[in-house]
Design an enzyme around this catalytic site. Structure first.
Site, short mmCIF file in Angstrom:
data_model
loop_
_atom_site.label_atom_id
_atom_site.label_comp_id
_atom_site.label_asym_id
_atom_site.label_seq_id
_atom_site.Cartn_x
_atom_site.Cartn_y
_atom_site.Cartn_z
N CYS A 59 86.39 -30.47 -18.02
CA CYS A 59 86.01 -30.58 -19.43
C CYS A 59 85.57 -29.22 -19.97
O CYS A 59 85.93 -28.83 -21.08
CB CYS A 59 84.86 -31.59 -19.59
SG CYS A 59 85.23 -33.25 -19.01
N ASP A 110 59.17 3.42 -11.87
CA ASP A 110 58.51 4.43 -12.68
C ASP A 110 57.02 4.38 -12.33
O ASP A 110 56.51 3.32 -11.97
CB ASP A 110 58.73 4.12 -14.16
CG ASP A 110 57.90 5.01 -15.07
OD1 ASP A 110 58.05 6.23 -14.94
OD2 ASP A 110 57.13 4.47 -15.87
#
Length: 826
Positions: free
Chosen positions: A96, A514
């Protein structure tokens, strides 16, 4: 050429597709866009209008909308594109999904379409000129119902609809069972209990018994079972069969054969006039039961979204004159002043005006400790006020609130397709037609080569093949796990903005971080100021702080804060200039002042070597040394330190326990970076990196085929977040960093990274389990249903058992996916 021919020819020419374009300013732009579009294969002509900012494109065949959009973008302009979500009802299996996606993509102006079986939603990307009605018509023409989804976070209507579907299925199961049970008892009782057979013969008679069975089976098939026919028959007629079609073929074959045996038995070979009414009825009942259990399980997969929707209160107390009036939350506008009392939910995002309280933000961040709120603090809609009272001014309402954005992120991730699903899509495209072919071959083989009565054997085995095949399990295997996995992640304060990150995060080899704001709190403190000969510390700090007052950098804030705490007066600075990665310069009281890293002074002829010993000492203690020059002379060395977050060491250890290498990317000097790395046990350090060099740092870490996940929080982290295989943004960071990321940690706590990785691994493992089950089920049981074991040990699979197995296969997949709700990564 006759008029009729002209009309016929013009009708055969497809209508042009319109594209909205932004950024055109002159005739040269028009020509550039026309040339770019005309170069797309399949484009017959392109006419661009500068005034209307639209392009009318005529295609020779099927419209290549995506190709045109890409051409416009490559030409340097922005196509106007709409992304609309539609609810699609009636889908039952992966076939479907494939059918609806194909139908949507054939609509002129639709660039792409993605349909999700688990959420029963389709996301369509189309150009601004497309009529939404055409998109809806395409879905209906494919045999499904469609509705436009409402704005994200606005309503729980899809859940109400799912609950209605569950209740409807429950009623159908009960009705079907009531009709099937006597039929089953009469037929099966006659086989296994001689007394039952004798009682039926004496009191009802064989002929009337068959009539009763016919009536009951027909009532089941065309009553509760009618839903299969409404979808399955049209799809058969379109030559696009789905799972409903398999049920229709199987039950109709059993019922039709029984009808012939009941009313025209002379048409059948001698000894084959058997009836299978109970098989048809039981198949319908069992499959309806499976659909009901599946609907209930689907409802549980979306519990995370339901809980998020439930966080938002319905009303708010807004200031009107001297009093507060209760209004609907939809009527709250930016700027309204809202009162919050103890125990109330905060309705929208805003800034506290007065009052003091603690707010439980655990539903947003996953952190259980309430956060103090006072004047100036930000509050988030959906969080719960504890014991104080305050007023705040609304800054974001409706779809702009953080809660609405979170819901949208979760829904987007839940609706995405992972690379692992590519194989499923390929298989399901031909699965149902292949099953029908196998059923036909099974019937033929048993009819030609099977024992007597060959027709009976052929029918029973062909029906078993049709019924046992389950494309639903394959279609649900991936999306349900994604739904539950991303929902569970949201509960823990981890937002997967892109579903693909669920798969790629588990493949990461290196976690690159970082430093500032990620490993550290992002709130540097001035720790040292050592003046050069001829300068005083407070004097230097006055010049430096006056200059840094014009900067928004966290280090600047630390210096200014230290000056104010010492009672040092600041004076206006002029000619301010900031160079990312180097520092700042300007003039204070008419004298040139420069503050920054050592590399900032090498090009201006200022020697910082007198402080080399001091810099080494500060760096070895994990502090970041900076230098200050006043009037062209080295004035001082300054050190700032950004405290490590309390949970950072625990997070680094957890990442190591997962077998990952941890790297730190920072603009700090090598000595300071190495000191922090030693303190935290970080494996690799990339130091003295300028903001625009983080992308190159990520590329270097990826050498050798390593997969890198980068974690950052600032504007200058955005390119690196995009470059990495997986970008992870800290939720306390900037909007641009969050927009560039694949995953967002709402709490700003690094401990969320190992949790996200663990969830990623658990989700992909769950998907693989589901896919293995779905494929193994079909690959192994379809041949058994066809009768391959009969020559070996006489085993045949009853259509009733086939229906039970098929019904439970989808339930198994959903149940397995639901296990992710209990995942609790340490």
């Amino acid at each position: 050429m006759t008029a009729f021919t002209q009309i016929e020819k013009s009708a055969a020419v497809p209508a042009p597709t319109d594209f909205g374009i932004e950024g055109m300013t002159c005739a040269s732009c028009v020509r550039r866009v026309e040339k770019a579009i005309s170069a797309v294969p399949g484009v017959a002509s392109a006419t661009v209008n500068l005034a209307t900012e639209r392009a009318s494109v005529q295609f020779t065949g099927a419209p290549d909308t995506g190709g045109v959009l890409l051409a416009i973008e490559k030409a340097g302009y922005e196509p106007k594109v709409i992304i609309q979500e539609f609810g699609i009802e009636g889908m039952t299996c992966a076939s479907c999904v494939s059918r609806v996606e194909k139908a949507l993509r054939t609509v002129p102006g639709v660039a792409d379409a993605s349909v999700n079986l688990a959420t029963e939603k389709g996301t369509v990307r189309f150009v601004s000129g497309v009529d939404v009605a055409a998109i809806e018509a395409a879905v209906r023409d494919a045999g499904y119902d469609v509705r436009k989804a409402k704005a994200s976070g606005a309503t729980a209507e899809p859940e109400d609809r799912r609950e209605l579907e569950t209740r409807t299925l429950k009623r159908l199961v009960i009705l079907s069972a009531v009709l099937t049970l006597p039929l089953f008892l009469v037929e099966m009782g006659s086989h296994f209990m001689p007394g039952v057979h004798e009682w039926i013969m004496e009191n009802i008679g064989m002929r009337h018994n068959l009539y009763i069975q016919f009536a009951l089976a027909t009532a089941v098939l065309f009553g509760p079972g009618l839903r299969f026919f409404r979808k399955g028959v049209p799809n058969l007629l379109r030559w696009t069969p789905d799972m409903n079609s398999l049920v229709v073929l199987g039950t109709t074959a059993a019922w039709g054969y029984s009808v012939v045996a009941t009313f025209a038995s002379g048409l059948l070979p001698s000894g084959t006039a058997n009836v299978y009414y109970e098989a048809a009825a039981v198949i319908v009942t069992l499959i309806l039961l499976g659909r009901y259990l599946e609907a209930r399980a689907k409802g549980r997969t979306s519990q995370a979204i339901k809980r998020l929707l439930g966080l938002q209160p319905k009303t708010a107390f807004v200031a009107h004159g001297d009093e507060f009036v209760e209004i609907q939350i939809s009527d709250v506008v930016v700027g309204d002043v809202i009162r919050i009392r103890p125990g109330e939910k905060i309705p929208v995002d805003g800034t506290v005006l007065d009052g003091n309280s603690y707010v439980d933000e655990s539903m947003i961040t996953g952190e259980p400790v309430p956060v103090q709120k006072a004047a100036g603090a930000e509050v988030v809609g959906g969080t719960i006020n504890k014991n104080g009272s305050f007023t705040f001014r609304a800054t974001k309402v409706g779809g702009d609130t953080l809660l609405a954005q979170i819901i949208k992120m979760v829904e987007t991730a839940q609706g995405s397709k992972l690379p692992i699903q590519a194989l499923v899509d390929k298989v399901t495209a031909w699965f149902v037609p292949a099953v029908i072919l196998v059923a036909v071959l099974t019937f033929a083989a048993w009819y030609v080569f099977g024992p007597s009565p060959a027709l009976t054997f052929a029918l029973v085995n062909a029906v078993a093949v049709l019924i046992i095949a389950c494309p639903c399990a394959m279609g649900l295997a991936t999306p349900t796990s994604i739904m539950v996995g991303t929902g569970r992640a949201a509960e823990l304060g981890i937002l997967f903005r892109k579903g693909e990150a669920l798969q790629s995060l588990r493949e990461a080899d290196v976690i690159a971080l970082d430093k500032t704001g990620t490993l550290t709190k992002g709130r540097p403190e001035l720790t040292d100021i050592v003046p050069a000969d001829g300068f005083e510390a407070d004097e230097v700090l006055s010049f430096v702080a006056s200059l840094e007052a014009l900067s928004e950098h966290p280090i600047a804030e630390a210096i200014v804060s230290a000056a104010k705490s010492r009672g040092i007066a600041l004076v206006p600075a002029t000619d301010f200039e900031a160079t990312p990665g180097f520092g700042v310069r300007g003039a204070v009281s008419g004298l040139p002042v420069q503050v920054g890293a050592d590399r900032a002074f090498s090009g201006v002829g200022i020697d910082v070597s007198p402080f080399v010993v001091e810099a080494e000492r500060l760096g070895n203690s994990g502090k970041s040394p900076l230098y200050a020059a006043i009037d062209g002379r080295l004035a001082a060395i300054i050190a700032v330190s950004d405290p490590i977050k309390d949970t950072t060491p625990q997070a680094i250890k957890a990442l190591h326990d997962l077998g990952l290498k941890v790297a730190m990317i920072t603009g700090d000097n090598r000595r300071t970076a190495d000191a922090i790395a030693r303190q935290l046990g970080i494996d690799e350090v990339v130091a003295e990196v300028l903001p625009d060099g983080k992308v190159d740092a990520v590329k270097r870490l990826r050498e050798g085929g390593r997969k890198v996940a980068f974690i950052g929080d600032g504007i200058n982290d955005a390119p690196a977040l995009t470059e990495a295989d997986v970008g992870i943004a800290v939720g306390t960071g900037t909007d641009i960093a969050i927009e560039s990321a694949d995953v967002v940690l709402m709490s700003g706590d690094l401990i969320g990274v190992p949790k996200a990785i663990a969830l990623s691994k658990a989700t992909i493992r769950n998907i693989k389990q589901n896919l293995f089950w779905a494929f193994a089920y079909n690959v192994s049981l379809v041949p058994v249903a066809a009768g391959v074991l009969y020559p070996l040990n006489g085993t045949l699979l009853s259509p009733i058992l086939a229906a039970a197995a098929m019904a439970m296969s989808s339930v198994f997949v959903l149940g397995n996916a639901l296990r992710l709700r209990s995942v609790n990564p340490a």
